[in-house]
Design a protein around this motif. Sequence first.
Motif, PDB file in Angstrom:
ATOM      1  N   CYS A   1      -4.776  -4.902  -0.592  1.00  0.00           N
ATOM      2  CA  CYS A   1      -3.858  -3.691  -0.383  1.00  0.00           C
ATOM      3  C   CYS A   1      -3.840  -1.985  -1.069  1.00  0.00           C
ATOM      4  CB  CYS A   1      -2.947  -3.964  -0.619  1.00  0.00           C
ATOM      5  SG  CYS A   1      -2.033  -5.423   0.118  1.00  0.00           S
ATOM      6  N   ILE A   2      -4.416  -2.176  -2.023  1.00  0.00           N
ATOM      7  CA  ILE A   2      -4.716  -0.414  -2.544  1.00  0.00           C
ATOM      8  C   ILE A   2      -5.651  -0.450  -2.577  1.00  0.00           C
ATOM      9  CG2 ILE A   2      -2.010  -1.122  -3.580  1.00  0.00           C
ATOM     10  CD1 ILE A   2      -3.385  -1.718  -6.714  1.00  0.00           C
TER      11      ILE A   2
ATOM     12  N   LYS B   1       0.787  -1.184   0.022  1.00  0.00           N
ATOM     13  CA  LYS B   1       0.107   0.165  -0.179  1.00  0.00           C
ATOM     14  C   LYS B   1       0.830   1.517  -0.419  1.00  0.00           C
ATOM     15  CE  LYS B   1      -3.413   2.199   2.605  1.00  0.00           C
ATOM     16  NZ  LYS B   1      -4.243   2.328   3.553  1.00  0.00           N
TER      17      LYS B   1
END
Length: 97
Positions: free
Chosen positions: A58-59, A9
């Motif tokens: 995560c993103i 991230k």
Amino acid sequence: DEEIQSAIKGVYKGSSYLLDPHGACAYLALKKGRKAGEAGIFLATAHPAKFKETVESCIAKEIEIPKGLGAFMKQKKQSYPLPRNFAAFKKALINLS
């Protein structure tokens, strides 16, 4: 783990570079192992789409699977048992070509 997810991230947010989990592990090892003022390099060999669900979580963004990788991922997985020595590995590679 959480540290790897945070690295994926953070690197993406800071540079738009998308790490896969193994690349994130290498990045963290480099980051922890460098001395002040020291430059470094890490290598990542997997495409983040290989770990699509993990990376997307995560993103918080969907990632696209490249056509070539998508076709590869649909193929039947093949593996060959080998003894633990380089000569056998080399012979197997030559015989596969």
